[in-house]
Design an enzyme around this catalytic site. Structure first.
Site, short mmCIF file in Angstrom:
data_model
loop_
_atom_site.label_atom_id
_atom_site.label_comp_id
_atom_site.label_asym_id
_atom_site.label_seq_id
_atom_site.Cartn_x
_atom_site.Cartn_y
_atom_site.Cartn_z
N HIS B 265 85.61 3.66 -4.51
CA HIS B 265 84.48 2.79 -4.76
C HIS B 265 83.31 3.48 -4.47
CE1 HIS B 265 81.93 -0.94 -4.94
NE2 HIS B 265 81.10 -0.24 -4.01
N GLU B 266 83.19 4.03 -3.11
CA GLU B 266 82.27 4.80 -2.67
C GLU B 266 82.06 6.10 -3.22
OE1 GLU B 266 80.13 3.06 -0.89
OE2 GLU B 266 81.37 1.46 -0.29
N HIS B 269 79.98 5.37 -6.49
CA HIS B 269 78.34 5.75 -6.25
C HIS B 269 78.14 7.09 -6.09
CE1 HIS B 269 77.49 1.67 -5.32
NE2 HIS B 269 78.40 1.46 -4.57
N GLU B 295 76.47 -0.39 -9.05
CA GLU B 295 77.71 -0.93 -8.76
C GLU B 295 78.80 -0.85 -9.79
OE1 GLU B 295 79.19 -2.01 -6.01
OE2 GLU B 295 77.32 -1.66 -4.73
#
Lengths: 500, 500
Positions: B265-266, B269, B295
């Site tokens: 997830h990170e 980003h 997101e």
């Protein structure tokens, strides 16, 4: 201008400077600890902008007018304010002599140099670092002449780290030391060497880290305000004030003693910094006054305390607990001997107390020659190796274990090294004084650092930069500095360890 | 003023802002990572001073004159410069509506709030955090009204994270989502539940860290510019420019899946941020344009890619290598099912794709009510627990697993949460578009992230904040946003996992 308002502005100015110091210090620290490897250029961009901001803030008309106004009214200021104004004015007057573009370029150079030095050291490639080192020496020389055109540039550098220090004083001090150490070393060489095999083996990093935290707590550091991290070369720094202090270490998996004493050394720096009176926080008086007083504290904890028999006995059970297999069949007395083995070697940070000052003398002599134009940077490795052979009798196998070993030059710290040797000598004289009122060995034996720390806090730490180094020294010593205390200390230590 | 000089000053201004951003971001990051525990107050002092400097720089007469001059000559600027001037002017005009002392007090509040939230969460003590949360909501409301006195304050907050977003739009989007998710969840409940025991056991942190670095490299992150660290609550940040990016994770020793998908997830980003065109570095156009586009990328990599069957098959051999005992007797298909288990739960960051949006809706409804004055902060825990029972059917045992779980409010991010749900929905529509030209499953199956990343880079990442979010979306989607893509995506995923 109104005096009360000016006093408030004096505090606000220092808080602002502390904030920039915090930011820039942390960016540097991040570069040594967690930063991804290709980000140095990005940090250089930020640091160059922030240092320009600091330059403008420090040398701006408003700041100069404020400080000159306060200086004119110094009789109405308290002692701390007088000292703040004096230190700030001196720094600003010095800074204003350096053209801003050169000042900024130097800040950028420092970031690049530190980055390149890391790679150069890793790959033992002096040529990679050489152009940067040339620029570092040349700029240091140029800046010294901007600030004090009539003074020898290297004297200026020495004075930067220890107010009043000169090459003449260093020459005298080092020549006395050398004349005492060399015969002692010779005597040691004629005796059976100490067995230090206890320190070598396989010591997992997590256990060494546990030891590090144990030692930090043991010597009295407040872990709520003092952090530990790992870097290539250990150091101590504070961010904004003494309320946020960091020490670093480097674990060698095959030798736990390196990190162990490095932690006690940096811990001594941190004790000094965090021992500043709280009311000095966010002012230029916060933290230690000079590099050699700083080193007197770090090396006091590392050597005078840390390598004493009482300390070795105190910590040995912890070593047995953390390294049960490695310590099996050994005892505290063996450990005491191992950490006090005197033997010429290659690496300064791992040198024993007796040979340590010889490492410093070599760096001092080399800096002196380069600054005087008597030695070119490109010839440093060769001269380094020659002097190691002459002073210590050892052959330097490569520049990683030679001229590239220390981070100081890469950080622009030229003139710093003598502080270590002076610090050693101050520490020995402090010890003699401390023993007049404190049962040092008894306290250490019981693991009670309170009386030792209180003695240092009351006489040294809490004053921060309130007094000039020499003033502080003479208050603590209740007399003049005398290197004989150090020589006597070394003699009796060596006599004990080697049974001379 | 000369236009060329003004253009140069525009770039210099942005570099300066980036430098302050670097410093302040790093101080915050340090507080979450290496800083000793009692140093928050010290950071607050520095951050308050630096934010005052930023405020003065941004809103100073010189800056305003520069930007207004450039705005008057906007027809002579290139597209990027026009956008920079627009964004900067908007920010400055907003900022100038907030009195400087209140702005500084808010920065200090954020530091304190983050510190207290950590302790409050740890000890599950909402009362400790309550006064700070009250101040956070009150200040957010007050600032919103300073900036847009005629607009609903919560609409202002939503717009802060997604230009143009309103409560009306959120209400419609969430009500449609809820009407689709609730029946799906009911269907799932009527089927045999998935066995996810594969994720639980004992997974040493060092192995989880190895997995994290493997995943970062796998999805195409450049480890020379992207670092990994551990924090209580995972996040992504960049320092000064997209050349220095950091992601964080949190290892749960008993469940390796938490950190694994947190890293992906990170990592999403970080791919977005570091994918900015290099010429955007040190400008306001560097990095992602809005939170929901951000997101959309993070959740695209975490869920759409990361929880696909192809990805599960791809990484399973690595899981077997790192956790041979734990994976014995399991296979990739079991892993795929385990990470797609749909089940109402307590913690948002660990929620499955199907129930995730329900967690968001609860936060959205609560923020809306507090901002409208219909709910008092002191009643948040009770209302939180009531809604978790109503929306998800679960009982909240304590505030640590309830209202204190997220760091967003403590960081002043009120109005942020809807971005997550919107991001999910955008991602599903991007996937449909991507599949027109890329064999997504084939690429992932081969571990070749090139074509997927290139597609995102060309259409989304490289533009940074060049386009408004809605413009960017419509360029990528070649049409309007349509939540049906997301609903269809969820349906077919659930059908596959549960054999509906």
């Amino acid at each position: 201008m109104d005096l009360d308002k000016a006093r408030q502005e004096l505090m606000a100015l220092q808080r602002k400077m502390a904030a920039y110091g915090h930011a820039m210090g942390l960016i540097y620290y991040d570069g040594c600890t967690g930063a991804p490897k290709d980000t140095a250029e990005n940090r250089a961009v930020t640091l160059s902008i922030l240092s320009e901001e600091v330059y403008r803030l420090s040398t701006g008309d408003e700041t100069v007018a404020l400080l000159e106004f306060l200086d004119e009214h110094k009789d109405e200021l308290d002692q701390a304010e007088q000292r703040m104004v004096h230190l700030l004015l001196k720094e600003i007057r010095d800074m204003k002599k350096i053209p801003i573009d050169e000042y900024i370029a130097f800040q950028e150079l420092l970031v690049r140099a530190d980055d390149v030095w890391h790679t150069a050291k890793e790959t033992s490639d002096f040529e990679l670092f050489r152009p940067l080192l040339e620029e570092l020496f040349a700029t240091t020389r140029k800046f010294a002449l901007y600030i004090e055109p009539d003074r020898d540039p290297y004297d200026h550098c020495l004075n930067d780290y220890e107010e009043g220090l000169t090459q003449k004083a260093c020459d005298a001090f080092f020549s006395k030391l050398r004349s005492e150490i060399v015969p002692l070393l010779k005597e040691v060489a004629e005796h059976p060497q100490v067995d230090d095999s206890i320190r070598f083996g396989d010591f997992p990093e997590d256990k060494q880290e546990e030891l590090a935290y144990y030692l930090m707590e043991l010597i009295g550091l407040d872990l709520g305000h003092v952090g530990l991290s790992t870097t290539e070369h250990p150091f101590t720094t504070s961010f904004g004030s003494h309320f946020d202090e960091r020490i670093t270490t480097h674990y060698h998996r095959d030798d736990f003693v390196c990190s162990m004493y490095s932690v006690v050394h940096e811990g001594g720096h941190a004790l000094y910094d965090t021992g500043s009176a709280d009311e000095l926080a966010y002012t230029v008086l916060d933290g230690g006054v000079s590099m050699s007083i700083h080193e007197s504290q770090s090396r006091f904890y590392e050597n005078i305390i840390g390598r004493s028999r009482s300390f070795c006995r105190l910590v040995f059970p912890k070593l047995q607990e953390l390294f049960p297999e490695q310590m099996a069949g050994h005892d505290a007395e063996e450990f005491y001997h191992a950490v006090n083995k005197a033997q010429p070697s290659l690496i300064r940070t791992e040198a024993d107390e007796l040979t340590y000052s010889l490492h410093i003398m070599i760096r001092y002599e080399l800096e002196k020659k380069v600054m005087a134009g008597e030695l070119e940077v490109k010839d440093l490795p060769q001269e380094w190796n020659r002097m190691y052979k002459e002073y210590l009798g050892v052959d330097v196998p490569d520049d990683k274990h030679g001229v590239l070993q220390d981070s100081h030059w890469a950080s622009g710290l030229i003139g710093y090294f003598p502080s270590y040797a002076l610090g050693n000598a101050y520490g020995a004289q402090f010890l003699a004084k401390m023993k007049e009122s404190v049962d040092v060995d008894g306290c250490i034996g019981r693991g009670d650092f309170g009386p030792v720390n209180d003695w240092n806090r009351e006489r040294i730490w809490k004053h921060g930069s309130m007094y000039k180094p020499v003033e502080l020294l003479e208050r603590v010593m209740q007399g003049k500095f005398d290197p004989d205390y150090y020589i006597e200390y070394l003699r009796s230590k060596i006599a004990d360890v080697y049974g001379l």
